[in-house]
Design a protein around this motif. Sequence first.
Motif, short mmCIF file in Angstrom:
data_model
loop_
_atom_site.label_atom_id
_atom_site.label_comp_id
_atom_site.label_asym_id
_atom_site.label_seq_id
_atom_site.Cartn_x
_atom_site.Cartn_y
_atom_site.Cartn_z
N ASN A 23 22.38 17.26 45.17
CA ASN A 23 21.03 16.21 45.82
C ASN A 23 20.53 17.12 47.16
N LEU A 24 19.96 17.36 48.09
CA LEU A 24 20.13 17.44 49.37
C LEU A 24 19.01 16.07 49.88
N ARG A 25 19.58 15.39 50.41
CA ARG A 25 18.41 14.77 51.20
C ARG A 25 18.62 14.21 52.91
N ARG A 26 17.65 13.55 53.85
CA ARG A 26 17.87 13.03 54.96
C ARG A 26 19.02 12.21 54.85
N TYR A 27 20.03 12.76 56.13
CA TYR A 27 20.69 11.08 56.51
C TYR A 27 20.81 10.05 56.34
N THR A 28 21.07 8.86 56.13
CA THR A 28 20.54 7.37 55.99
C THR A 28 21.82 6.84 57.26
N LYS A 29 22.04 5.87 57.54
CA LYS A 29 23.35 4.95 58.01
C LYS A 29 24.33 5.06 57.15
#
Length: 87
Positions: A23-29
């Motif tokens: 999976n490629l996804r937006r970074y989260t904290k």
Amino acid sequence: MKPLYLPCQTVSTYQTGLPFKRNLRRYTKNDAAEVMDLLEGLPEQEAMAEAFSEAAAAMTTGFSAAVVATCEGQVVGYATFTCEVDI
């Protein structure tokens, strides 16, 4: 910009022959610790960590983005995209 390398693709093709969920996804904290672990021991660790942190912090401006690559729920790579304009 350097290409994003997903090591799980190699593992799934050559070692087991079974596909892994990638999976490629937006970074989260919540990804911060795993991204920093990826950089551990690299020659330019500090500069890379700073660049990633700056891109991640600026995501709300729309001029920057940070994404993570995951494999079986574990962060295995990352990329940052920054739009800088010199006037």
